[in-house]
Design an enzyme around this catalytic site. Structure first.
Site, PDB file in Angstrom:
ATOM      1  N   THR A   1       2.055  -4.500   4.303  1.00  0.00           N
ATOM      2  CA  THR A   1       1.971  -4.788   5.739  1.00  0.00           C
ATOM      3  C   THR A   1       1.541  -6.230   6.025  1.00  0.00           C
ATOM      4  OG1 THR A   1      -0.299  -3.975   5.829  1.00  0.00           O
ATOM      5  CG2 THR A   1       1.446  -2.406   6.365  1.00  0.00           C
ATOM      6  N   ASP A   2       0.814  -6.840   5.075  1.00  0.00           N
ATOM      7  CA  ASP A   2       0.225  -8.145   5.398  1.00  0.00           C
ATOM      8  C   ASP A   2       1.252  -9.200   5.784  1.00  0.00           C
ATOM      9  OD1 ASP A   2      -2.306  -7.184   5.046  1.00  0.00           O
ATOM     10  OD2 ASP A   2      -2.515  -7.879   2.976  1.00  0.00           O
TER      11      ASP A   2
ATOM     12  N   ASP B   1       1.770  -7.205  -4.258  1.00  0.00           N
ATOM     13  CA  ASP B   1       1.020  -7.196  -3.010  1.00  0.00           C
ATOM     14  C   ASP B   1       1.720  -8.215  -2.118  1.00  0.00           C
ATOM     15  OD1 ASP B   1      -2.004  -6.495  -1.902  1.00  0.00           O
ATOM     16  OD2 ASP B   1      -1.144  -8.362  -1.117  1.00  0.00           O
ATOM     17  N   SER B   2       1.890  -7.878  -0.855  1.00  0.00           N
ATOM     18  CA  SER B   2       2.735  -8.754  -0.037  1.00  0.00           C
ATOM     19  C   SER B   2       2.082 -10.098   0.261  1.00  0.00           C
ATOM     20  CB  SER B   2       3.196  -8.054   1.238  1.00  0.00           C
ATOM     21  OG  SER B   2       2.207  -8.058   2.222  1.00  0.00           O
ATOM     22  N   SER B   3       0.814 -10.271  -0.084  1.00  0.00           N
ATOM     23  CA  SER B   3       0.220 -11.614   0.038  1.00  0.00           C
ATOM     24  C   SER B   3       0.929 -12.591  -0.902  1.00  0.00           C
ATOM     25  CB  SER B   3      -1.260 -11.615  -0.343  1.00  0.00           C
ATOM     26  OG  SER B   3      -1.865 -10.418  -0.024  1.00  0.00           O
TER      27      SER B   3
ATOM     28  N   THR C   1       0.817  -1.224   0.000  1.00  0.00           N
ATOM     29  CA  THR C   1       0.000   0.000   0.000  1.00  0.00           C
ATOM     30  C   THR C   1       0.842   1.261   0.000  1.00  0.00           C
ATOM     31  OG1 THR C   1      -1.774  -1.152   1.130  1.00  0.00           O
ATOM     32  CG2 THR C   1      -1.754   1.227   1.364  1.00  0.00           C
TER      33      THR C   1
END
Ligand code: ASP
Length: 259
Positions: free
Chosen positions: A92-93, A60-62, A17
């Site tokens: 952040t995830d 995206d960190s996922s 993000t």
């Protein structure tokens, strides 16, 4: 008193993000190019720091896997001599996983590796990313007596600096998204940055050269026990080919259903 000589920082952007910005035409969020950082955030020039940027293809960190951790560890090792500290921008995830993994993969660390991100995109007016970014850079650049103040892999988020491998994301909504339940904060940030020195790991005076461990074992599962869990579910997970170890998340002091 922190030193005032100019420091050099490598800012590594991996996605998340913090790197998003609203497209003025479509209103959609899209990744921001951190190579244009100084045009976008001219206030960064006010820091007494030379910032070099390394831009990964933003994810995206996922979608993070151990392959990213190996890439980051190699990058830090290969550029270690050229910088005083490193700031890793990360979603952040899974930030706590990545930062924690790096803390175990890098040995004999004598410089800060500070992970940060944000809950609100950096291109949005009320973003928390601006403060997180500036303070993470300041912490990564901080030296005393020629030595890094925090020679650790850590996470900076919303006024707190935590040891990476004690940190967990606990909120998708609050701006203080991370906490460290079993270890005190390494720094508290208010009007000044207050370093909690007794809790910061000191680098050895004549520490051996930096080393990284990249042979990661990926055959480990985390299995959470829950009321009503069927024995077949656990059985199936234990029989997956290549599984070499299981961490069981049990109740209380380690209890689980006897059935
Ligand atoms: N899904 C995002 C990520 O982890 C959330 C964030 O960055 O805050 O990449």
């Amino acid at each position: 008193m922190a030193e005032t000589s100019r420091a050099s920082i490598l800012l590594i952007y991996t996605g998340g993000t913090i790197g998003m910005k609203t497209n003025p035409e479509t209103g959609a969020l899209s990744p921001f190019d951190f190579n244009d950082m100084y045009e976008e955030f001219p206030y960064l020039r006010m820091l007494n720091v030379d910032i070099s940027v390394l831009h990964f293809k933003p994810i995206d960190s996922s979608n993070v896997t151990p392959a990213l951790w190996i890439e980051l560890a190699r990058l830090i090792r290969d550029s270690y001599a050229s910088f005083d500290g490193f700031v890793v921008l990360h979603g952040t995830d899974t930030m706590a996983y990545s930062a924690s993994a790096l803390s175990f993969m890098i040995e004999n660390l004598g410089k800060p590796v500070v992970f940060t991100g944000s809950q609100i995109p950096i291109g949005v007016l009320r973003t928390d990313g601006r403060e997180n970014l500036i303070t993470a850079i300041e912490i990564a650049a901080a030296k005393e007596g020629g030595r890094a103040v925090v020679p650790e892999v850590c996470i900076y988020f919303q006024n707190k600096l935590f040891r990476a491998n004690r940190t967990t994301k606990h909120s998708a909504e609050l701006l203080n998204a991370f906490r460290s339940d079993n270890y005190p904060a390494l720094a508290d940030v208010g009007v000044n940055i207050h370093y909690n020195e007794p809790f910061i790991r000191r680098a050895e005076e004549d520490s051996a050269p930096l080393r990284i461990a990249t042979a990661l074992e990926t055959g480990i599962e985390i299995v959470k026990i829950f009321p009503g869990m069927r024995p077949e579910t656990l059985g199936a997970m234990l029989r997956i080919p290549g599984v070499r170890g299981v961490v069981l998340e049990t109740y209380g002091a380690g209890n689980a259903p006897t059935a």
